[in-house]
Structure formats: C-alpha cells, structure tokens
Scaffold this motif. Structure first.
Motif, PDB file in Angstrom:
ATOM      1  N   UNK A 334      13.668 -24.624  -8.052  1.00 21.15           N
ATOM      2  CA  UNK A 334      12.314 -24.075  -8.077  1.00 21.15           C
ATOM      3  C   UNK A 334      11.745 -24.008  -6.660  1.00 21.15           C
ATOM      4  N   UNK A 335      11.973 -25.061  -5.894  1.00 19.34           N
ATOM      5  CA  UNK A 335      11.499 -25.076  -4.514  1.00 19.34           C
ATOM      6  C   UNK A 335      12.184 -23.987  -3.690  1.00 19.34           C
ATOM      7  N   UNK A 336      13.495 -23.867  -3.812  1.00 22.70           N
ATOM      8  CA  UNK A 336      14.240 -22.876  -3.037  1.00 22.70           C
ATOM      9  C   UNK A 336      13.733 -21.468  -3.338  1.00 22.70           C
ATOM     10  N   UNK A 337      13.429 -21.202  -4.605  1.00 19.17           N
ATOM     11  CA  UNK A 337      12.918 -19.881  -4.971  1.00 19.17           C
ATOM     12  C   UNK A 337      11.537 -19.657  -4.366  1.00 19.17           C
ATOM     13  N   UNK A 338      10.721 -20.662  -4.375  1.00 20.39           N
ATOM     14  CA  UNK A 338       9.388 -20.540  -3.773  1.00 20.39           C
ATOM     15  C   UNK A 338       9.493 -20.275  -2.276  1.00 20.39           C
ATOM     16  N   UNK A 339      10.385 -20.973  -1.618  1.00 18.57           N
ATOM     17  CA  UNK A 339      10.567 -20.786  -0.181  1.00 18.57           C
ATOM     18  C   UNK A 339      11.070 -19.384   0.130  1.00 18.57           C
ATOM     19  N   UNK A 340      11.894 -18.819  -0.743  1.00 21.64           N
ATOM     20  CA  UNK A 340      12.404 -17.463  -0.522  1.00 21.64           C
ATOM     21  C   UNK A 340      11.290 -16.422  -0.650  1.00 21.64           C
ATOM     22  N   UNK A 341      10.247 -16.717  -1.391  1.00 18.04           N
ATOM     23  CA  UNK A 341       9.198 -15.738  -1.677  1.00 18.04           C
ATOM     24  C   UNK A 341       7.976 -15.888  -0.785  1.00 18.04           C
ATOM     25  N   UNK A 342       8.031 -16.742   0.209  1.00 16.06           N
ATOM     26  CA  UNK A 342       6.865 -16.936   1.063  1.00 16.06           C
ATOM     27  C   UNK A 342       6.492 -15.639   1.786  1.00 16.06           C
ATOM     28  N   UNK A 343       5.195 -15.375   1.854  1.00 13.11           N
ATOM     29  CA  UNK A 343       4.752 -14.159   2.540  1.00 13.11           C
ATOM     30  C   UNK A 343       3.289 -14.274   2.912  1.00 13.11           C
ATOM     31  N   UNK A 344       2.959 -13.731   4.070  1.00 14.44           N
ATOM     32  CA  UNK A 344       1.571 -13.479   4.379  1.00 14.44           C
ATOM     33  C   UNK A 344       1.121 -12.258   3.576  1.00 14.44           C
ATOM     34  N   UNK A 345      -0.164 -12.077   3.411  1.00 18.90           N
ATOM     35  CA  UNK A 345      -0.663 -11.033   2.518  1.00 18.90           C
ATOM     36  C   UNK A 345      -0.795  -9.703   3.240  1.00 18.90           C
ATOM     37  N   UNK A 346      -0.103  -8.650   2.761  1.00 16.42           N
ATOM     38  CA  UNK A 346      -0.327  -7.328   3.353  1.00 16.42           C
ATOM     39  C   UNK A 346      -1.774  -6.886   3.136  1.00 16.42           C
ATOM     40  N   UNK A 347      -2.235  -5.996   3.971  1.00 15.46           N
ATOM     41  CA  UNK A 347      -3.604  -5.495   3.844  1.00 15.46           C
ATOM     42  C   UNK A 347      -3.780  -4.824   2.491  1.00 15.46           C
ATOM     43  N   UNK A 348      -4.753  -5.241   1.683  1.00 14.63           N
ATOM     44  CA  UNK A 348      -4.957  -4.603   0.381  1.00 14.63           C
ATOM     45  C   UNK A 348      -5.655  -3.256   0.523  1.00 14.63           C
ATOM     46  N   UNK A 349      -5.422  -2.376  -0.446  1.00 14.80           N
ATOM     47  CA  UNK A 349      -6.056  -1.064  -0.438  1.00 14.80           C
ATOM     48  C   UNK A 349      -5.080   0.023  -0.811  1.00 14.80           C
ATOM     49  N   UNK A 350      -5.473   1.263  -0.635  1.00 13.83           N
ATOM     50  CA  UNK A 350      -4.666   2.398  -1.084  1.00 13.83           C
ATOM     51  C   UNK A 350      -4.073   3.148   0.097  1.00 13.83           C
ATOM     52  N   UNK A 351      -3.136   4.048  -0.240  1.00 13.80           N
ATOM     53  CA  UNK A 351      -2.536   4.906   0.781  1.00 13.80           C
ATOM     54  C   UNK A 351      -3.351   6.176   0.986  1.00 13.80           C
ATOM     55  N   UNK A 352      -4.298   6.421   0.110  1.00 15.12           N
ATOM     56  CA  UNK A 352      -5.130   7.622   0.205  1.00 15.12           C
ATOM     57  C   UNK A 352      -6.455   7.269   0.898  1.00 15.12           C
ATOM     58  N   UNK A 353      -7.112   8.207   1.519  1.00 16.37           N
ATOM     59  CA  UNK A 353      -6.747   9.622   1.577  1.00 16.37           C
ATOM     60  C   UNK A 353      -5.660   9.892   2.631  1.00 16.37           C
ATOM     61  N   UNK A 354      -4.812  10.843   2.348  1.00 16.85           N
ATOM     62  CA  UNK A 354      -3.737  11.182   3.279  1.00 16.85           C
ATOM     63  C   UNK A 354      -4.270  12.188   4.295  1.00 16.85           C
ATOM     64  N   UNK A 355      -4.936  11.672   5.316  1.00 15.14           N
ATOM     65  CA  UNK A 355      -5.538  12.532   6.316  1.00 15.14           C
ATOM     66  C   UNK A 355      -5.409  11.890   7.682  1.00 15.14           C
ATOM     67  N   UNK A 356      -5.484  12.715   8.682  1.00 18.22           N
ATOM     68  CA  UNK A 356      -5.479  12.232  10.053  1.00 18.22           C
ATOM     69  C   UNK A 356      -6.909  11.941  10.478  1.00 18.22           C
ATOM     70  N   UNK A 357      -7.060  10.913  11.303  1.00 22.21           N
ATOM     71  CA  UNK A 357      -8.381  10.610  11.843  1.00 22.21           C
ATOM     72  C   UNK A 357      -8.244  10.282  13.328  1.00 22.21           C
ATOM     73  N   UNK A 358      -9.342  10.488  14.033  1.00 21.54           N
ATOM     74  CA  UNK A 358      -9.396  10.151  15.451  1.00 21.54           C
ATOM     75  C   UNK A 358     -10.666   9.364  15.690  1.00 21.54           C
ATOM     76  N   UNK A 359     -10.559   8.285  16.435  1.00 22.25           N
ATOM     77  CA  UNK A 359     -11.707   7.414  16.679  1.00 22.25           C
ATOM     78  C   UNK A 359     -11.660   6.899  18.113  1.00 22.25           C
ATOM     79  N   UNK A 360     -12.768   6.295  18.514  1.00 20.44           N
ATOM     80  CA  UNK A 360     -12.849   5.680  19.842  1.00 20.44           C
ATOM     81  C   UNK A 360     -13.122   4.200  19.672  1.00 20.44           C
TER      82      UNK A 360
END
Length: 476
Positions: A334-360
C-alpha cells in the motif's frame, strides 16, 4: 537528462525493520502541514525501503541542494588534510596571501581552517552581503574586511563565506577545482555520474551552495557518512575525518529570521548540523540529508519547504517510533503504491477558450520573475499552449499534464489552464526548488509572474534557466 543509475540496493520496509505505517504517517503529516516536498528517500541498514517523487519531479532529475553543498566541501577539506596538503591550523592569510587586504586585522590574520569549518571566525551574522559589497570581485578579501565582533573560536554564526574560502583553500593546495577533486575522489568511485555546480561570475564554484544531485546520490552520500567513509570496500573518506566533521564543535543559537527549531540548537560540526538524533547536512527550502547512526538510518528530503519546524522534527515524531516495529507485507504494498502516485497538483481549469492572447507584464507585484513590460504571448497547440515571454523565453505548457522545454539550456516544466477569462500557468524550474506562477488577464491584457519561493541568487527567471548558472547572491 542523465540516465538513472542505481547506487543503493532496494528492500521492503518490513524486511529492514521499518513500519510502512510510520512512513505513511510521515506523508500524512507533510500533507496536513501543506509542506511542498519534491522527493523523499528512506534508507535503513543500507537499503532503500521507501522512495518517492512528487511529479513533475523525478528520480533521474538532479535537484539544487543549496547549503547542503557545504557538507560536500567539508569532505573535500578532509581529503586535502588526509593528503597532507592542509591542516586545521593552517591560516587563511598563509594559504591565500593574494586575497588578503592590506588593512587586515590581527584577528583576520589568526583565522584558521578550524574556525572556517566551525563557523567561529568572530562574525555575529552572515557576512556574505557585506563582504561582496566591500569587494565585488573578491569574496575572500571582502570577508576579511568585515569587522570581527567576537573572539575567534568562541561563538558560532552561520556565515556563508567561510565555506567559499574553504573551497578556495582546497583548490589552492591541491591544484584542482572543487568539482574535479570531488568527481575523482568521491562521486566517480561511488557511481555518481552527474554532479552539476552553479558558479560565481569568475567561474569558481560557490562551495557553500550550488551543487545539484539526484535524491539517490544524496542518500548515497548519507550512507557513506553512516559507514564512516567506507564505500564498496574502499575507504573513500578517512574515518577520522567523518567522525571529526560530524561531532559538535560549538554551541548554536537561534538565528535571526530563521524559524524556531529545536534541532538548530544542538550544535555545529565541521559544516554539518548536529541534531537531536544524529546529524544532518541541510540546505535552504528543506533540502535535508539526515543521518542517524544509532538507528542505522538515512533520510533524504528535497522540496520547497518554508515551514522551518517541519524538518527534521517530523522525522522524529513519525518515523523513529516505527523502527523495528514492521507491519505486514500488504502494508508495504500500500505504501509503495502511494509513493508511486505522488504528485503536485496541476493547475485546475479548462483548455478553452482556444485562442491566442497578448499581454504586457506588470512587475510591480512582489517577487516578480520577469522585468516590467515583458511581452507575454500565448498560443494554443495540441493539448496545451506555447508561451512566449519576451524575446528570450519560449516555454511549452501542458493542460492537465506536465510539458518540458529548455529555452536557455536548463529545463522548465509547465502546466496551465483557463479559469474564466484568466489563464494560469505554473512554470517549474525543475532542477531547483522553485516555480513561477503566471497569471494572464485576457480582458485587461496584463500579466503577472511571481515566484512561489524566490531563489536566493535573485529573482530573474532567465538567469535560472541558463546552464551553467553563473551569478552571485543579490547584494543590492
């Protein structure tokens, strides 16, 4: 990326007398305290019994050790002494006469290798910033110009230039650079085939900071110390030096601006901290190599840890009570499986809208990683984005996954997502403890890029993506 090489044998926790539940309790405690770990490795009786990396960090990736580097410099000093090229009584002014200021004080003339190793030169606080301000091109000379307010040998003060000077003294008497010496005498005989060093502007290694190693290489170093310098039947480091370097030479006091931690008050050796149990090599933001000879135990942790009380106290609370009290093989699984699954959290949210943006970029925010006015351009690509930060940096960003690129030589791993009209991305400078959060407001056309923890060598993101990193701590 270097290939992964096994340095230590593996076993199960139960077989080495370690409770898998105790390791799990350690992980629970770290999570409950919101401690950001990047890796952990537990070694008992010479065998790795638990190991894990929080994605996107991984086993084959070297990690910046910050001041844990100092303990490797201590070993280099021990090798030079064993070779008869240096002694504890040798004075800085005699070994490095070309770095001595004309107005050096009598106390400065008396300072020896022993004083440098034990950080008892007479400064009351870290002299690094003042020394570099006094002598921007010669840290040794700057250090000797900073006034000594205590008699040498009487008071410990955590003082980074002491280790820089030790590195220069070793190089002077051996005729070899610190990396060359340690590669030949330590790393290659141990099987460590990739050690990267950050450097000051002159090309010299810091000595007190800047070594990058894999978690297992650090664990192997801890095991070498535990075996008093013996590795594979070879005495790589003199037994007498390991014993001398890892015993208490001076009392320690609470350091201003450091979190209170009872393990900081147990004394200091020769570039090693003495702990309530054993001793440790330690670097900023939670880089730890803890050696507990009484339990035949080594624990290594890397991370971006800002809670000073977390390490190594959590090891004493969670791990030590579980030694020699193993549980079932099922608990090990059980421990070995837990250690294999360790992860920091990816940024939550969606892939949309699929558009280009430009900012400063707005750099008025605290801990900005990029200069004001930097152009930020985001374009969608397959399952992610291409991010351009000014004219120098082009970074690939994954959605719900980690995507790697090396715009200036060192890798950055990034994940991102849309949250309404705001695009958010985390850029991990993956060979270090640090990451940048980028937030782009599509409505206003503005962006901010801030460090989660600001690197001690300055906030400029581009600087930390160059390899090798050549800098010096910001003393402005």
């Amino acid at each position: 990326m270097p290939s992964q090489r096994t340095l230590l044998p593996r076993s199960t926790p139960a077989a080495m007398g370690v409770s898998a539940r105790a390791v799990a309790a350690l992980l629970d405690r770290l999570e409950a305290q919101s401690v950001e770990c990047h890796s952990i490795m537990v070694v008992r009786h010479g065998h790795v019994v638990a190991e894990g990396w929080w994605a996107p960090y991984s086993a084959e990736r070297p990690h910046l050790l910050y001041s844990l580097t100092k303990s490797f410099t201590s070993v280099a000093v021990g090798l030079a002494i064993a070779d008869g090229l240096l002694s504890l009584a040798d004075r800085v002014v005699d070994v490095l006469p070309d770095h001595v200021p004309a107005e050096v004080s009598e106390q400065g003339r008396r300072l020896t290798v022993h004083h440098l190793l034990s950080m008892t030169t007479g400064h009351r606080t870290d002299s690094l910033a003042e020394a570099w301000q006094l002598e921007p091109g010669d840290l040794v000379k700057g250090f000797l110009r900073v006034p000594f307010l205590e008699v040498e040998g009487t008071r410990h003060a955590y003082d980074n230039p002491t280790t820089f000077i030790l590195a220069r003294m070793v190089e002077r008497v051996t005729g070899r650079s610190l990396p060359e010496l340690l590669d030949d005498r330590l790393f290659k005989p141990m099987g460590v085939d990739h050690a990267e060093w950050d450097r000051v502007a002159s090309g010299a290694t810091f000595g007190f900071h800047g070594l990058h190693l894999t978690t297992e290489a650090v664990a192997a170093f801890g095991e070498l110390l535990l075996r008093e310098g013996l590795w594979g039947g070879r005495q790589l480091v003199p037994r007498e030096w390991v014993r001398l370097a890892t015993r208490r030479h001076i009392e320690t006091q609470q350091i201003e601006d450091w979190s209170e931690n009872p393990d900081l008050l147990c004394g200091y050796g020769y570039q090693f901290w003495i702990s309530r149990h054993g001793y440790r090599a330690e670097g900023a933001f939670g880089q730890q190599c803890v050696v507990v000879p009484s339990h035949d135990l080594v624990v290594v942790v890397t991370g971006a840890i800002t809670q000073g009380e977390a390490m190594p106290a959590v090891l004493w609370d969670c791990l030590l009570p579980g030694l020699d009290d193993p549980v079932s093989a099922r608990e090990d699984e059980i421990l070995a499986e837990r250690l294999r699954r360790l992860s920091l959290t990816p940024v939550p949210g969606s892939a949309a809208p699929e558009r280009s943006i430009k900012a400063e970029l707005d750099a008025s925010v605290e801990n900005s990683a990029l200069p004001a006015g930097t152009t930020v351009i985001l374009d969608p690509v397959d399952r992610g984005w291409l991010l351009r930060l000014g004219s120098l940096l082009t970074v690939e960003v994954g959605h719900g996954a980690w995507r790697e690129s090396s715009p200036l030589g060192r890798p950055v791993v990034a994940t991102g997502a849309w949250q309404g009209n705001t695009f958010v991305a985390d850029l991990y400078v993956i060979t270090t403890p640090h990451r940048v959060r980028l937030v782009v407001d599509a409505e206003t056309g503005t962006a901010v890029a801030t460090w989660s923890t600001v690197p001690l060598t300055g906030p400029d993101l581009a600087l930390h993506l160059r390899s090798p990193l050549m800098t010096r701590p910001d003393v402005a």
